[in-house]
Design an enzyme around this catalytic site. Structure first.
Site, PDB file in Angstrom:
ATOM      1  N   LEU A   1       0.811  -1.218   0.000  1.00 28.10           N
ATOM      2  CA  LEU A   1       0.000   0.000   0.000  1.00 28.10           C
ATOM      3  C   LEU A   1       0.845   1.270   0.000  1.00 28.10           C
ATOM      4  O   LEU A   1       0.410   2.313  -0.460  1.00 28.10           O
ATOM      5  CB  LEU A   1      -0.920   0.017   1.225  1.00 28.10           C
ATOM      6  CG  LEU A   1      -1.939  -1.129   1.315  1.00 28.10           C
ATOM      7  CD1 LEU A   1      -2.716  -1.035   2.614  1.00 28.10           C
ATOM      8  CD2 LEU A   1      -2.882  -1.111   0.126  1.00 28.10           C
TER       9      LEU A   1
ATOM     10  N   SER B   1       5.128   2.942   1.342  1.00 23.05           N
ATOM     11  CA  SER B   1       6.383   2.738   2.062  1.00 23.05           C
ATOM     12  C   SER B   1       6.888   4.076   2.555  1.00 23.05           C
ATOM     13  O   SER B   1       6.806   5.090   1.852  1.00 23.05           O
ATOM     14  CB  SER B   1       7.412   2.068   1.153  1.00 23.05           C
ATOM     15  OG  SER B   1       8.607   1.822   1.853  1.00 23.05           O
TER      16      SER B   1
ATOM     17  N   LYS C   1       1.794  -2.933   8.932  1.00 22.68           N
ATOM     18  CA  LYS C   1       2.958  -2.051   8.844  1.00 22.68           C
ATOM     19  C   LYS C   1       4.173  -2.821   9.330  1.00 22.68           C
ATOM     20  O   LYS C   1       4.297  -3.138  10.506  1.00 22.68           O
ATOM     21  CB  LYS C   1       2.735  -0.804   9.689  1.00 22.68           C
ATOM     22  CG  LYS C   1       3.902   0.187   9.638  1.00 22.68           C
ATOM     23  CD  LYS C   1       3.576   1.440  10.458  1.00 22.68           C
ATOM     24  CE  LYS C   1       4.709   2.455  10.417  1.00 22.68           C
ATOM     25  NZ  LYS C   1       4.389   3.657  11.223  1.00 22.68           N
TER      26      LYS C   1
ATOM     27  N   ASP D   1       2.404  14.953  13.724  1.00 23.08           N
ATOM     28  CA  ASP D   1       2.562  14.807  12.271  1.00 23.08           C
ATOM     29  C   ASP D   1       1.207  14.730  11.576  1.00 23.08           C
ATOM     30  O   ASP D   1       0.952  13.835  10.778  1.00 23.08           O
ATOM     31  CB  ASP D   1       3.404  13.568  11.943  1.00 23.08           C
ATOM     32  CG  ASP D   1       4.052  13.676  10.563  1.00 23.08           C
ATOM     33  OD1 ASP D   1       4.498  12.642  10.047  1.00 23.08           O
ATOM     34  OD2 ASP D   1       4.098  14.780   9.992  1.00 23.08           O
TER      35      ASP D   1
END
Length: 667
Positions: free
Chosen positions: A457, A459, A484, A590
């Site tokens: 999906l 990287s 992940k 973030d």
């Protein structure tokens, strides 16, 4: 790691070879028939290679053979002639271990399987597609200690000759289509430690002879068609019992009081049956119990106070029964309890506000109807405040008394909530992922098709994300997840992994990406492997919707104003929860459109907590959950001092369809 094919004559001149280990490589092609010329071979291990074809009959010439392992290969059998190697192996009188798990075997097992060496101790044919009945004379292999036939397509009844396997310790036959009753002769297997018969089509009553299996520590009978009562003798087990699963059947009657004999029981599943009566008080004697599932039955009465002894309880589900009375306050004192489901019952009265009850996402109490109190986010009506009736007092007196009493109660509640919040910060929970299912590296390999590029999906710096399909539990469909996989060679990746686990393990909110579980393991090469498994978000990231690929492969769809505002609100709700309403304040660090994921209903979920910070309120400091770096976050979204800057930049970009980064000196 070696690869290629094995030459046809590779073993023609190796008469003194005794042990052959070629596992965990990339060898392909057929297993050469010249293997039969290595006449002194004792052990053959060829697993974890993409070998194909059939097993050569020449292995039957290895009369000294003791062990043959072909696990995780593409070797198989379809036609009866492909199974002739089994007949050939009957010449190997010293054979003790035969493992063909997770290969390509199909068709029907030959009867000659029952004529293998009586020295055979370990036989595994699991995770294939073998059909037909289990050979009726399987009991001839009377020295078997482990028999693994799980995850195939076996039909018919269990053969009564199984009773002759007097020293059998582990029998796995789950996930097949075996029918009929469990034979009463099963009680002759008195050395049995593990019995897995779940996800078949067994019917009839549970045999009372199960009481003879006093060494049993694992009994899994879920997802069958068993009827009648639970035999009380089932709980007369003298050894420590790990797991007992009777769920998804049609068992009736009450739960026997004898369940209290299982002092070391860890996990008890009896959900989705027709069990009635009250919860037995003796259940409180199972003080090692961590997982208790009794939902979807017709249990009645109150929650017995004896359950207050279950100090290790982590998950407790009583939903969809006919239970009544007040919710006992002792449930809030079970410090390990991380999930409590009391929904769809007839409970009444005040809901406690401490312990597990202080976390609205850890409990479920809907559809009870007569509950009151609880923490504010539950939106329950206040409990009535009863005053003594006195017709001779002036009206102003009870009014003033009521107001004063209400203020006192609110003040006490505020103190209690403040104490509880501080207590949780000063006593953080352990780093274990309580309440999350265990998952292995092999399951993730299977779910992602060996982490294939087609399932990739995306990287990033610290990891790659793959789409996966996990097999559902009994009665459930396939679960799609996002896996992940950490790039452990990248500096800071491990600290990012710890940061994400620290941030998410106690957070539960509809607008946060749900963590399903984690995997800490070793891969096929012996290297450390770390992964986090999340719920899969079918509609991808907000970044993909704001700036879709224009390669023509997907039809572009634009978000309308209502959808944009709804997504912004979802992100705001998530940030409000993280900053103000979670177990401890968390700063994401973030927030950007690529970290906002959309589910089937276009509901936004905030993800990627690898740079998150946990704020310790009492010391007014920030606990760094990730590695210390000069700069954290994504350029264009990070501001020096204002954490809400990132959300504002994200909102501006979302409504304006522009990138937030400086380009050519201009915004």
């Amino acid at each position: 790691m070696l690869n290629g094919t094995i030459p046809p004559n590779a073993f023609s001149n190796l008469p003194n070879l005794q042990r052959l280990y070629m596992d965990h490589n990339h060898f392909h092609g057929h297993i050469p028939a010249s293997l039969g010329n290595a006449s002194n071979l004792i052990m053959i291990v060829l697993g974890a290679n993409p070998f194909s074809g059939i097993v050569p009959q020449e292995v039957g010439e290895l009369t000294s053979l003791n062990l043959l392992v072909l696990t995780d290969t593409l070797v198989g059998a379809k036609e009866p002639k492909d199974w002739e190697f089994i007949t050939a192996l009957t010449n190997c009188s010293q054979l003790e271990v035969l493992i063909f798990a997770n290969c390509e075997f199909s068709g029907t097992l030959p009867d000659s399987l029952s004529s293998l060496s009586t020295s055979l101790k370990y036989l595994s044919l699991s995770e294939n597609a073998i059909s037909g009945s289990i050979p009726k004379d399987i009991g001839n292999l009377f020295n078997l200690q482990v028999l693994d036939l799980a995850d195939n397509s076996f039909t018919g009844n269990l053969p009564s000759s199984l009773a002759r396997l007097k020293i059998l310790q582990k029998f796995y036959a789950s996930d097949n289509s075996i029918t009929g009753p469990v034979p009463w002769e099963i009680g002759n297997l008195t050395d049995l430690v593990s019995l897995y018969l779940r996800s078949n089509a067994f019917s009839g009553r549970l045999p009372s002879t199960l009481a003879n299996l006093t060494m049993l520590s694992e009994l899994y009978l879920a997802n069958n068609n068993f009827v009648g009562p639970i035999p009380s003798g089932l709980f007369n087990i003298s050894t420590p019992s790990i797991g007992l699963d009777l769920s998804y059947n049609s068992l009736e009657g009450s739960i026997p009081q004898e369940i209290g004999n299982l002092k070391s029981l860890v996990e008890f599943h009896a959900e989705s049956n027709k069990l009635s009566g009250e919860i037995p008080a003796a259940l409180g004697d199972c003080q090692g119990l961590r997982y208790l599932y009794l939902q979807n039955n017709i249990l009645t009465g109150n929650i017995t106070g004896h359950l207050s002894q279950l100090k290790s309880l982590e998950i407790f589900d009583l939903s969809s029964n006919n239970l009544s009375g007040q919710i006992p306050k002792f449930l809030g004192n079970l410090t390990m309890l991380s999930y409590l489901n009391l929904s769809f019952n007839n409970f009444m009265g005040e809901v406690p506000t401490f312990g597990v009850f202080a976390n609205a996402t850890a409990i479920s109490i809907q559809h009870n109807g007569k509950l009151c109190g609880g923490i504010p986010v539950m939106h329950l009506p206040p409990c009535p405040f009863h005053l003594p009736k006195n017709k001779h007092k002036l009206l102003v007196i009870p009014i003033v008394t009521s107001l004063v009493g209400t203020l006192i109660i609110l003040a006490l509640l505020y103190k209690l909530l403040t104490w509880h919040t501080r207590n949780k910060v000063s006593n953080p929970s352990t780093t274990t992922m309580q309440g999350h299912p265990l998952i292995s590296y092999s399951q993730l390999v299977k779910a992602t098709d060996y982490f294939s590029a087609t399932n990739l999906l995306g990287s990033g710096s610290f990891g790659s994300v793959y789409k996966g399909e996990l097999d559902g539990q009994a009665g459930e469909s396939t679960n799609f997840v996002a896996v992940k996989v950490l790039k452990l060679q990248t500096p800071g990746a491990v600290k990012s992994f710890v940061a994400e686990c620290d941030a998410l393990r106690n957070l539960r909110h509809r607008n946060l990406v749900k963590i399903v579980t984690i995997c800490l393991s070793i891969d096929h090469n012996g290297n450390d492997f770390k992964a986090i498994v999340y719920d899969f978000m079918p509609n991808g990231s907000l970044e993909g919707w704001l700036h879709p690929d224009t390669d023509g492969q997907m039809q572009q769809r634009l978000l309308n104003l209502i959808e944009r505002v709804s997504i912004l609100l979802d992100v705001a709700f998530a940030l409000d929860y993280l900053h103000c309403h979670g177990p401890a304040p968390v700063i994401h660090c973030d927030i950007k459109s690529s970290n906002v994921l959309l589910d089937d209903d276009m509901v936004a979920h905030v993800g990627d907590f690898g740079l998150a910070k946990i704020l310790v309120e009492e010391s007014a400091t920030v606990q760094q959950s990730a590695s210390s770096m000069v700069f954290k976050g994504t350029i264009g979204y990070a501001a020096p001092r204002v954490w809400c800057w990132k959300y504002g930049i994200n909102e501006w970009r979302h409504l304006q369809l522009r990138n937030s980064c400086v380009r050519n000196g201009n915004w």
